[in-house]
Design an enzyme around this catalytic site. Structure first.
Site, PDB file in Angstrom:
ATOM      1  N   HIS A 190     -11.096  -9.929  -3.078  1.00  0.00           N
ATOM      2  CA  HIS A 190     -11.593  -8.602  -2.700  1.00  0.00           C
ATOM      3  C   HIS A 190     -12.513  -8.670  -1.486  1.00  0.00           C
ATOM      4  CE1 HIS A 190      -9.764  -6.611  -6.004  1.00  0.00           C
ATOM      5  NE2 HIS A 190     -10.481  -7.198  -6.929  1.00  0.00           N
ATOM      6  N   ARG A 297       0.917   5.434  -0.717  1.00  0.00           N
ATOM      7  CA  ARG A 297       0.778   5.045  -2.129  1.00  0.00           C
ATOM      8  C   ARG A 297       0.101   6.177  -2.898  1.00  0.00           C
ATOM      9  NH1 ARG A 297      -1.642   0.817   0.810  1.00  0.00           N
ATOM     10  NH2 ARG A 297      -0.447  -1.133   0.909  1.00  0.00           N
ATOM     11  N   ARG A 333       5.774   7.258  -1.544  1.00  0.00           N
ATOM     12  CA  ARG A 333       6.269   6.565  -2.737  1.00  0.00           C
ATOM     13  C   ARG A 333       5.772   7.307  -3.967  1.00  0.00           C
ATOM     14  NH1 ARG A 333       4.249   0.543  -3.549  1.00  0.00           N
ATOM     15  NH2 ARG A 333       2.350   1.579  -4.254  1.00  0.00           N
ATOM     16  N   GLU A 432      12.680  -3.929  -4.405  1.00  0.00           N
ATOM     17  CA  GLU A 432      11.685  -4.901  -4.878  1.00  0.00           C
ATOM     18  C   GLU A 432      12.277  -5.867  -5.896  1.00  0.00           C
ATOM     19  OE1 GLU A 432       7.785  -2.461  -5.586  1.00  0.00           O
ATOM     20  OE2 GLU A 432       9.504  -1.191  -6.074  1.00  0.00           O
ATOM     21  N   ASN A 455       6.315  -7.925  -1.176  1.00  0.00           N
ATOM     22  CA  ASN A 455       5.319  -8.546  -2.063  1.00  0.00           C
ATOM     23  C   ASN A 455       5.927  -8.835  -3.430  1.00  0.00           C
ATOM     24  OD1 ASN A 455       3.751  -7.962   0.123  1.00  0.00           O
ATOM     25  ND2 ASN A 455       2.306  -6.653  -0.942  1.00  0.00           N
ATOM     26  N   ASP A 456       6.610  -7.836  -3.995  1.00  0.00           N
ATOM     27  CA  ASP A 456       7.233  -8.024  -5.307  1.00  0.00           C
ATOM     28  C   ASP A 456       8.584  -8.717  -5.205  1.00  0.00           C
ATOM     29  OD1 ASP A 456       5.212  -7.059  -6.894  1.00  0.00           O
ATOM     30  OD2 ASP A 456       5.917  -4.993  -6.850  1.00  0.00           O
ATOM     31  N   ARG A 466       2.081 -14.830  -7.105  1.00  0.00           N
ATOM     32  CA  ARG A 466       1.388 -15.314  -5.901  1.00  0.00           C
ATOM     33  C   ARG A 466      -0.110 -15.481  -6.123  1.00  0.00           C
ATOM     34  NH1 ARG A 466       0.281 -10.386  -1.937  1.00  0.00           N
ATOM     35  NH2 ARG A 466       0.290  -8.679  -3.405  1.00  0.00           N
ATOM     36  N   CYS A 503       7.754  -2.459   3.832  1.00  0.00           N
ATOM     37  CA  CYS A 503       6.354  -2.055   3.700  1.00  0.00           C
ATOM     38  C   CYS A 503       5.492  -3.100   3.009  1.00  0.00           C
ATOM     39  CB  CYS A 503       6.238  -0.715   2.971  1.00  0.00           C
ATOM     40  SG  CYS A 503       6.973  -0.705   1.328  1.00  0.00           S
TER      41      CYS A 503
END
EC number: 2.7.3.9
Length: 573
Positions: A190, A297, A333, A432, A455-456, A466, A503
Site C-alpha cells: 500500500h 471500476r 465495468r 480474465e 492481472n487475473d 502474485r 486494462c
C-alpha cells in the site's frame, strides 16, 4: 562514513535530504486484570471511536490528494472498526476473563492476523495488514500514546522507518517530504502504491535502513534503481542532483506529449486510455492526455457505506464521467465484487478462495436486484457521452447472453417510462479467464469488444497468486503462454471486425508495450500517470518491426528469452 544500501525501487525520482526517523511508539503494557469490566469495555469503545474519527479525517484527506480508489484502503480500515467478528470477541474477553482492554485487543487481533497470514491468498494478506494497522491505532488510544505523525514535518526530509502504514503515507506533506525508505514492503504494498500516486521517490524492503541511519544523516534516494546512499561525498551528491534535474526535465518533456497522437513512427494509431475508480480521478486523466477511459471500476461506488448505492446516485456518478470526457469513449465495468470485499449490506458467503468464487458477473446474474439498478443507471447516463459497458469475470457465452438480456429488458423498461437511451452502446467482456480466451472466436461473434484483464488472466493461467512470495516467480506477464492467449484474443476480435483493449498493469508496462503493439492491441488502458511515457515509447517504435518482434516472441520458450528479444528490438528506440 558513506554507505550504500539496496532496496526495492517503489516510486520514481531522486530525493536528497536529511534523515527523519519515524520512531515507533512504545506500545508495551502490563497484563493486569481488571475488576470493573464495564469501565474497561467503555475504555475500549472510546478508543474505537477516537480511531474512527482519526481514520475518517485521514480517508477524506487521502481522497482529495490521491483519488477515491487509493482512499478505499481507509474504507476497509473503517469497516474493521465496525466488524462484530473482531469487536465482539474483544468485549467478551474483557467481560468474561477480566482482561484489560489492551491485552484483549492484542490477543484477539493477533489471532486473526495469524490465521489470515497463514493463508496464501492476496485478500487475506491485505486483511491481516488492515487489522494490524487498525489495532495499532486503537491500542495507542487505549494507552494514551501518540502515534508518529508525518504531517508535522516542517523541513525537507527523507522519512526513514521500519514500514509506513497507509495512514502514515496518506499524511505525508509533499512540500517537505522529499522521499522515504523502509525496512520492509514491496512494490505492490500500500505504501509503495500511494507513494507513486503522491509522486514521492521511495525505496522499500531494505531490511536494515533503520539500523544504518541516524537522525540528520544526509540521504540520497534513487527511486528508479532502489539505491539508498547514506552520507555520500559532495561529488556523489552533485551527480544525483544532476540526475534529479534530468528527471524533472524529462517529466516536463513528457508534458509536451499531452496532446500528441498515440501513433507509431510508421503511422499506426492506437488509443491510450486511463483506468479510474471514481469521478474524483478525472483531473489526472485529463492532465495526462488520456484519449478515453478504458476501465471505470464501479465497485468503489459500493464500498465504504452501509447500504447499496441507489440508481440515482449511480446515474449521477456515471453522468459526471461521461460529460467530463466530452465524447471520448468511456468503458464502464459492471460491479466486480465478491467475498473478498466486506460489504455489510450484502450477504456474501465466506469462501476459501473468493477470487475463484461467487463474484462479479456470477453474483450479479444470481442477484438481479443488485444488477438491475446499475444497468438502469448506466443506460440513463448513456445519452451524456460515448458509453461502452463490459461485464467482468465472464467464463461462458451464456453468462454474456444472460447479462445482455437483462440489459435489454431494462432498456425497454426505461423507454416505456419515458427515458431516452443511447442506441450506440457497445457491449463487451473482460477476458480474465483462460476458458474465455480459448473461445475468443465464439465470443467475438456476439460481443462488440474485448478488454483483456491481464492481472487475473496471468494468475489464472499460471495458477500463481502474485501476492504469494513463494510462487511469485510464476507471475510472468511476458511468458509466451500469456502472449499466445493475448494474440488469440486480438486475432479473434479482428476477424469479426471488433476491437480489443487491455486494462491490466501489463498495458502500461514499458517492456510489454512493444509486444502488445506487434500483436495488434487496439487500446492500452493504464494508470493515468503512465500514459505520457507509453505515448513517447509508442511514437518511437515502428509497428512493422514490432509485428516481427511479437511473431518471434510467441515462439520463445521462456519469459527471459522474450525480455532479451524486446531489448534487442528496442535498444535504439
Amino acid at each position: 562514513m558513506a554507505k550504500q544500501i539496496k532496496g526495492i525501487a517503489a516510486s520514481d525520482g531522486v530525493a536528497i535530504a536529511k534523515a527523519y526517523l519515524l520512531v515507533e511508539p512504545d506500545l508495551s503494557f502490563d497484563n493486569e486484570s481488571v475488576t470493573d469490566t464495564d469501565a474497561e469495555v467503555a475504555k475500549f469503545n472510546g478508543a474505537l471511536n477516537k480511531s474512527k474519527v482519526e481514520l475518517t479525517k485521514i480517508r477524506n484527506n487521502a481522497e482529495k490528494q490521491l483519488g477515491a480508489d487509493k482512499a478505499a484502503i481507509f474504507d476497509a480500515h473503517l469497516l474493521v472498526l465496525e466488524d462484530p467478528e473482531l469487536i465482539q470477541p474483544i468485549e467478551d474477553k474483557i467481560k468474561n476473563e477480566s482482561v484489560n482492554a489492551a491485552q484483549a485487543l492484542t490477543d484477539v487481533s493477533n489471532q486473526f492476523i495469524t490465521i489470515f497470514e497463514s493463508m496464501d491468498n492476496e485478500y487475506m494478506a491485505e486483511r491481516a495488514a488492515d487489522i494490524r494497522d487498525v489495532s495499532k491505532r486503537v491500542l495507542a488510544h487505549i494507552l494514551g500514546v501518540e502515534l508518529p505523525n508525518p504531517s508535522i514535518v516542517d523541513e525537507s526530509v527523507v522519512i526513514i522507518g521500519n514500514d509506513l502504514t497507509p495512514s502514515d503515507t496518506a499524511q505525508l506533506n509533499k512540500e517537505y517530504v522529499q522521499g522515504f525508505v523502509t525496512n520492509i514492503g514491496g512494490r505492490t504494498s500500500h505504501s509503495a502504491i500511494m507513494s507513486r500516486s503522491l509522486e514521492i521517490p521511495a525505496v522499500v524492503g531494505t531490511k536494515s535502513i533503520t539500523e544504518e541511519v541516524e537522525a540528520g544523516d544526509t540521504i540520497v534516494v534513487d527511486g528508479m534503481t532502489g539505491d539508498v546512499l547514506i552520507n555520500p561525498s559532495d561529488e556523489v551528491i552533485a551527480e544525483y542532483q544532476e540526475k534529479r534535474e534530468n528527471f524533472f526535465k524529462d517529466k516536463q518533456e513528457l508534458q509536451k506529449l499531452r496532446d500528441a497522437e498515440s501513433v507509431t513512427a510508421d503511422g499506426h494509431h492506437v488509443e491510450l486510455a486511463a483506468n479510474i475508480g471514481t469521478p474524483n480521478d478525472l483531473p489526472g486523466v485529463i492532465e495526462n492526455g488520456a484519449e478515453g477511459i478504458g476501465l471505470y471500476r464501479t465497485e468503489f461506488l459500493y464500498m465504504g457505506r452501509d447500504q447499496m448505492p441507489t440508481e440515482e446516485e449511480q446515474f449521477e456518478a456515471y453522468k459526471a464521467v461521461l460529460e467530463a470526457m466530452k465524447g471520448k469513449r468511456v468503458v464502464v465495468r459492471t460491479l466486480d465484487i465478491g467475498g473478498d470485499k466486506e460489504l455489510p449490506y450484502l450477504d456474501l458467503p465466506e469462501e476459501m478462495n473468493p477470487f475463484l468464487g461467487y463474484r462479479a458477473i456470477r453474483l450479479c446474474l444470481d442477484q438481479p436486484e443488485i444488477f438491475r439498478p446499475q444497468l438502469r443507471a448506466l443506460l440513463r447516463a448513456s445519452v451524456f457521452g460515448k458509453l461502452n459497458i463490459m461485464f467482468p469475470m465472464v467464463a461462458t457465452i451464456q453468462e454474456f447472453r444472460d447479462a445482455k438480456a437483462l440489459l435489454e429488458e431494462e432498456r425497454a423498461n426505461l423507454k416505456n417510462e419515458g427515458y431516452e437511451v443511447a442506441d450506440d452502446i457497445e457491449l463487451g467482456i473482460m477476458v480474465e479467464i483462460p476458458s474465455t480466451a480459448a473461445l475468443a472466436d465464439i465470443f467475438a461473434k456476439e460481443v462488440d469488444f474485448f478488454s483483456i484483464g491481464t492481472n487475473d488472466l496471468i494468475q489464472y493461467t499460471m495458477a500463481a497468486d502474485r501476492m504469494s512470495e513463494r510462487v511469485s516467480y510464476l507471475y510472468q506477464p511476458y511468458n509466451p503462454a500469456i502472449l499466445r492467449l493475448v494474440k488469440q484474443v486480438i486475432e479473434a476480435s479482428h476477424a469479426e471486425g471488433k476491437w480489443t483493449g487491455m486494462c491490466g498493469e501489463m498495458a502500461g508496462d514499458q517492456t510489454a508495450i512493444p509486444l502488445l503493439l506487434g500483436l495488434g492491441l487496439d487500446e492500452f488502458s493504464m494508470s493515468a500517470t503512465s500514459i505520457l511515457k507509453a505515448r513517447r515509447l509508442i511514437r518511437s517504435l515502428n509497428e512493422s518491426e514490432m509485428k516481427e518482434l511479437s511473431e518471434r516472441a510467441v515462439q520463445c520458450a521462456t519469459s527471459e528469452e522474450v525480455v532479451d528479444l524486446v531489448e534487442e528490438y528496442t535498444k535504439n528506440a
